[in-house]
Write an enzyme that holds these catalytic residues in place. Sequence first.
Site, short mmCIF file in Angstrom:
data_model
loop_
_atom_site.label_atom_id
_atom_site.label_comp_id
_atom_site.label_asym_id
_atom_site.label_seq_id
_atom_site.Cartn_x
_atom_site.Cartn_y
_atom_site.Cartn_z
N CYS A 1 -16.32 1.46 1.14
CA CYS A 1 -15.16 0.59 1.42
C CYS A 1 -14.71 0.68 2.87
CB CYS A 1 -14.02 0.94 0.47
SG CYS A 1 -13.33 2.59 0.70
N ARG B 1 0.88 -1.18 0.00
CA ARG B 1 0.00 0.00 0.00
C ARG B 1 0.91 1.21 0.00
NH1 ARG B 1 -5.20 1.41 3.67
NH2 ARG B 1 -6.06 0.08 2.03
N ASP C 1 -17.52 7.10 -0.78
CA ASP C 1 -16.25 6.91 -0.06
C ASP C 1 -15.97 8.22 0.67
OD1 ASP C 1 -13.77 5.98 0.80
OD2 ASP C 1 -12.78 6.21 -1.13
N ARG D 1 -13.19 -8.90 1.68
CA ARG D 1 -11.78 -8.59 1.41
C ARG D 1 -10.92 -9.81 1.73
NH1 ARG D 1 -9.98 -3.31 1.61
NH2 ARG D 1 -8.02 -4.25 0.96
N GLN E 1 -10.23 -3.95 -3.18
CA GLN E 1 -11.51 -3.52 -2.63
C GLN E 1 -12.65 -3.79 -3.61
OE1 GLN E 1 -12.24 -1.97 0.50
NE2 GLN E 1 -14.26 -2.59 -0.19
N HIS F 1 -7.59 1.00 -6.17
CA HIS F 1 -7.74 0.09 -5.02
C HIS F 1 -8.43 -1.18 -5.52
CE1 HIS F 1 -7.80 -1.28 -1.04
NE2 HIS F 1 -8.70 -0.48 -0.49
N1 CP Z 1 -11.10 -0.31 2.75
C1 CP Z 1 -9.81 -0.36 3.14
O1 CP Z 1 -8.89 -0.59 2.33
O2 CP Z 1 -9.62 -0.15 4.46
P1 CP Z 1 -8.25 0.04 5.24
O3 CP Z 1 -7.72 1.40 4.88
O4 CP Z 1 -8.62 -0.08 6.68
O5 CP Z 1 -7.29 -1.02 4.81
N1 NVA Z 2 -10.15 6.75 -0.87
C1 NVA Z 2 -9.67 6.28 0.40
C2 NVA Z 2 -9.84 4.81 0.52
C3 NVA Z 2 -9.40 4.22 1.82
C4 NVA Z 2 -9.54 2.73 1.89
C5 NVA Z 2 -8.22 6.69 0.58
O1 NVA Z 2 -7.43 6.53 -0.36
O2 NVA Z 2 -7.88 7.19 1.65
#
Ligand code: CP
Ligand code: NVA
Length: 301
Positions: free
Chosen positions: A259, A107, A218, A287, A137, A134
């Site tokens: 998400c 990530r 989101d 997930r 997700q 992502h």
């Molecule tokens: N939805 C998601 O990716 O959550 P986290 O940021 O908690 O991993």
């Molecule tokens: N759009 C959000 C998703 C988190 C899972 C971010 O990137 O922070």
Amino acid sequence: MTHFLDIHTTPQSDLRDIISNARDMKNARAGMSKGTLDADQPLAGQMVALIFEKPSTRTRVSFDVGVRQMGGQTMVLSGADMQLGHGETIADTARVLSRYVDLIMIRTFEEQTLLDMAEYATVPVINGLTNRTHPCQIMADIMTFEEHNGPIKGKKVVWSGDGNNVFASFAHAAKQFDFELVFTGPETLDPERALDGLYTTVRDPHEAVKGADLVVTDTWVSMHDPQSARERRHNQLRGYQVNDDLMAKAKGDALFMHCLPAHRDDEATSSVMDGKHSVIFDEAENRLHVQKAIMRHCLSK
Ligand code: CP
Ligand code: NVA
């Protein structure tokens, strides 16, 4: 080498196989079945590196649990604690980690970091979120939709809010899984131009959600967005909140997804998040199942 970098760069048949395998694995353990191991142990003897340059709850825990259920072991690494955070290149990090581990999930911020990792690693790399996409997700979201309401092909999905990284993976999925995607949000927060042609835009959220099979939103401020933009974004997005009034315009059996993590009563009201249309915790659970299938897919080729 089979990486899982994005939905649009993964063949359609592989995407379908992943979801079907996820469903099988979920059924085999009758859902979550906390604390039990899978009967077959496809990751036995394998080591998986989980690298986080941004915070995470779901991605971190679901990957970690998924690897363990399949008999493998994990090491969770924070980018800031690695030499990566002190100037070592991604290319060198990728080559070094490949000498120790069998799979890397990362990530990160810039998409180029993920692409460099994939280019230089000699083990599979999985995208656990970048500023741009992502994919894990949205694989969980497709699985979740189909569990509740059947095939997503031909269905109408409406995204209300910021045209962000999670939206981008929905746009990629719209083409691969053949559903209609409508974006509703302010022009200033339109999705990036690279996604043109994958969705249509309807500015009025109440118009947009008419006949929707799925309504998604989101957070209004993503992890890569400057906190200084917070107030401006809130002002721009307030009209795109998913509330009972908006959901009432969608189909009677429409689903609501987010998400998570959510800012309750900003992008969606608690009444929607905890209401009859909401499947947010099924998304979170899936997930785990879908990422197990993604890891098997990457390691089986
Ligand atoms: N939805 C998601 O990716 O959550 P986290 O940021 O908690 O991993
Ligand atoms: N759009 C959000 C998703 C988190 C899972 C971010 O990137 O922070």
